[in-house]
Each structure stands twice: as structure tokens, then as C-alpha cells.
Write a protein that holds these residues in place. Sequence first.
Motif, PDB file in Angstrom:
ATOM      1  N   HIS A 106       0.820  -1.209   0.000  1.00  0.00           N
ATOM      2  CA  HIS A 106       0.000   0.000   0.000  1.00  0.00           C
ATOM      3  C   HIS A 106       0.857   1.263   0.000  1.00  0.00           C
ATOM      4  CE1 HIS A 106      -3.196  -2.838   1.026  1.00  0.00           C
ATOM      5  NE2 HIS A 106      -4.049  -1.890   0.732  1.00  0.00           N
ATOM      6  N   CYS A 107       2.158   1.104   0.250  1.00  0.00           N
ATOM      7  CA  CYS A 107       3.065   2.250   0.239  1.00  0.00           C
ATOM      8  C   CYS A 107       3.647   2.487  -1.152  1.00  0.00           C
ATOM      9  CB  CYS A 107       4.220   2.034   1.219  1.00  0.00           C
ATOM     10  SG  CYS A 107       3.732   1.966   2.957  1.00  0.00           S
ATOM     11  N   THR A 108       3.813   1.414  -1.924  1.00  0.00           N
ATOM     12  CA  THR A 108       4.457   1.539  -3.229  1.00  0.00           C
ATOM     13  C   THR A 108       4.054   0.364  -4.112  1.00  0.00           C
ATOM     14  OG1 THR A 108       6.586   1.575  -4.371  1.00  0.00           O
ATOM     15  CG2 THR A 108       6.498   0.341  -2.330  1.00  0.00           C
ATOM     16  N   VAL A 122       8.966  -2.968  -2.119  1.00  0.00           N
ATOM     17  CA  VAL A 122       8.225  -3.748  -1.129  1.00  0.00           C
ATOM     18  C   VAL A 122       9.195  -4.657  -0.376  1.00  0.00           C
ATOM     19  CG1 VAL A 122       6.523  -5.569  -0.796  1.00  0.00           C
ATOM     20  CG2 VAL A 122       6.024  -3.676  -2.353  1.00  0.00           C
ATOM     21  N   THR A 123      10.050  -5.339  -1.126  1.00  0.00           N
ATOM     22  CA  THR A 123      11.039  -6.224  -0.508  1.00  0.00           C
ATOM     23  C   THR A 123      11.954  -5.447   0.419  1.00  0.00           C
ATOM     24  OG1 THR A 123      10.995  -7.689  -2.433  1.00  0.00           O
ATOM     25  CG2 THR A 123      12.894  -7.877  -0.965  1.00  0.00           C
ATOM     26  N   LEU A 171      13.196   4.245   6.556  1.00  0.00           N
ATOM     27  CA  LEU A 171      12.209   3.513   5.768  1.00  0.00           C
ATOM     28  C   LEU A 171      11.979   4.186   4.419  1.00  0.00           C
ATOM     29  CD1 LEU A 171       9.579   2.594   8.515  1.00  0.00           C
ATOM     30  CD2 LEU A 171      11.197   1.069   7.391  1.00  0.00           C
ATOM     31  N   LYS A 172      11.932   5.499   4.400  1.00  0.00           N
ATOM     32  CA  LYS A 172      11.729   6.193   3.136  1.00  0.00           C
ATOM     33  C   LYS A 172      12.925   5.986   2.211  1.00  0.00           C
ATOM     34  CE  LYS A 172       9.100   9.679   2.640  1.00  0.00           C
ATOM     35  NZ  LYS A 172       8.480  11.025   2.583  1.00  0.00           N
ATOM     36  N   GLN A 173      14.127   5.953   2.774  1.00  0.00           N
ATOM     37  CA  GLN A 173      15.303   5.672   1.958  1.00  0.00           C
ATOM     38  C   GLN A 173      15.231   4.260   1.377  1.00  0.00           C
ATOM     39  OE1 GLN A 173      18.402   6.511   4.753  1.00  0.00           O
ATOM     40  NE2 GLN A 173      18.441   8.708   4.292  1.00  0.00           N
ATOM     41  N   ALA A 174      14.716   3.328   2.163  1.00  0.00           N
ATOM     42  CA  ALA A 174      14.573   1.957   1.672  1.00  0.00           C
ATOM     43  C   ALA A 174      13.610   1.889   0.504  1.00  0.00           C
ATOM     44  CB  ALA A 174      14.083   1.050   2.792  1.00  0.00           C
ATOM     45  N   LEU A 175      12.647   2.786   0.468  1.00  0.00           N
ATOM     46  CA  LEU A 175      11.688   2.828  -0.631  1.00  0.00           C
ATOM     47  C   LEU A 175      12.203   3.643  -1.813  1.00  0.00           C
ATOM     48  CD1 LEU A 175       8.418   3.294   1.415  1.00  0.00           C
ATOM     49  CD2 LEU A 175       8.994   1.336   0.014  1.00  0.00           C
ATOM     50  N   GLY A 176      13.404   4.205  -1.680  1.00  0.00           N
ATOM     51  CA  GLY A 176      13.958   5.001  -2.766  1.00  0.00           C
ATOM     52  C   GLY A 176      13.320   6.367  -2.862  1.00  0.00           C
ATOM     53  N   LEU A 177      12.743   6.849  -1.751  1.00  0.00           N
ATOM     54  CA  LEU A 177      12.091   8.143  -1.760  1.00  0.00           C
ATOM     55  C   LEU A 177      13.005   9.189  -1.133  1.00  0.00           C
ATOM     56  CD1 LEU A 177       8.574   6.997  -0.512  1.00  0.00           C
ATOM     57  CD2 LEU A 177       9.292   7.375  -2.866  1.00  0.00           C
ATOM     58  N   GLN A 178      12.664  10.449  -1.348  1.00  0.00           N
ATOM     59  CA  GLN A 178      13.415  11.537  -0.743  1.00  0.00           C
ATOM     60  C   GLN A 178      13.122  11.554   0.755  1.00  0.00           C
ATOM     61  OE1 GLN A 178      15.601  13.679  -2.172  1.00  0.00           O
ATOM     62  NE2 GLN A 178      16.014  14.500  -0.133  1.00  0.00           N
ATOM     63  N   ALA A 179      14.157  11.371   1.564  1.00  0.00           N
ATOM     64  CA  ALA A 179      13.947  11.372   3.006  1.00  0.00           C
ATOM     65  C   ALA A 179      13.528  12.761   3.470  1.00  0.00           C
ATOM     66  CB  ALA A 179      15.222  10.938   3.726  1.00  0.00           C
TER      67      ALA A 179
END
Length: 201
Positions: A142-144, A150-151, A180-188
Motif C-alpha cells: 500500500h506504500c508503493t 516492497v522487498t 524507511l523512506k530511503q529503503a523505498l527510494g524516496l526523498q527522506a
Amino acid sequence: MGDDNRSTDARKARGEKRRAEIIEATLAVVQRDGAAGVTHRTVAKEAGIPVSLSTYYFATIDDLLVAALTSIVEAYTARIRHIIDNRDDKVRGLAELIAESAGPGRDRALAERELSTLAARRPALRPIARRWRESVAELAQHCTDAPDAVTALVATSDGLCAAILIDNAPADTDYVHAVLKQALGLQAETTKRTPPTPSPW
């Protein structure tokens, strides 16, 4: 409702209450003595009941441990479901859930982690333990939409839990959220301070 039905309902309610008390006693024993300390005798003593009553509700130690793990997973799943359904920033919701483990609930979280570790070695417990990871994966989806993200989110949440519980890594929500945001490849998000160097997990 007839007298017989009322009597049956009352007995059922008492039985459910007793089961819940024994499960809580089991978790208390794990918290104090580790999973190896769980026996019918130690659980009965913790619950303040005869050993025969513990074995009446849970015939084997595996039955006790399955019930304890199931109660943990159901509680986490309900919290994750709430995040999925009610939070705009679901990553922050997961961050808060993880960070809570290092607060007042640290001892309980350590007991829950020990039970999960035990579950990996006991076939009867494995299906229950898998449900926690499936719940985290559901939140991640649900986040991405990116499978790799996801992994990464599931792996990072596992790593953060280990770092918080075992290595005493910092666990404030902003720090966990940034990781967690870095793990998703998002801008922290910019936090009020520079996050400390994480533990090598």
C-alpha cells in the motif's frame, strides 16, 4: 433466552477469559525467562491457577506457544490494518509502530521477537510467525507499487526491529521514518537533526 442458553454463554465467556489469562501468563514467562522457560507449571504459577487447568485449556507446550504467537500476530495485524485504512503517510505509520518497540513496550517486544525466533525452529509455529511478515508486506504494497521497494521495506523493518531491540539503535520516529523512506527510494524528509549512524544490521 432460556436459562440453558444463558448458562452456556456464561461458561463460554469464562472459558475465553481463562484462555486469555493463560496466554498473557505465557507471554509474561517468555518476557521474564525466555521461551525455554515456558512449561505448564511456570505458566500456571504465573497465572495463579492449578497446573491441571493450564493443561485443560492447552494440552501441549506447542499449543501454548501457538496461542501466544497468534495473539501477538492478531494484535499487530489489527494495528497495521488501522494504518493502511486510516493513515495518509503509511510509511510514517510503520515507523511509529517500529519505534514503539524501543519505548515502554521494549520488554514485551523482546519476548515477541524471541517467540518469532523460536517459531522458525518449530514446525508447528511457523505458519503463525509467517503471518507477521505477510502483514508487513501488505502494508508495504500500500506504500508503493514497486516490487523491489516492497522487498526493501519488509527487510528494512526487520532490520530496524533487530537494531532497536538488540543493538539499542536510536528509535525516534523521525529517524526510523527517514530510514524507511530511503529503503523505498524516496526523498527522506528533513528532520530536526542529522540521523545518527545506524547499527550494522
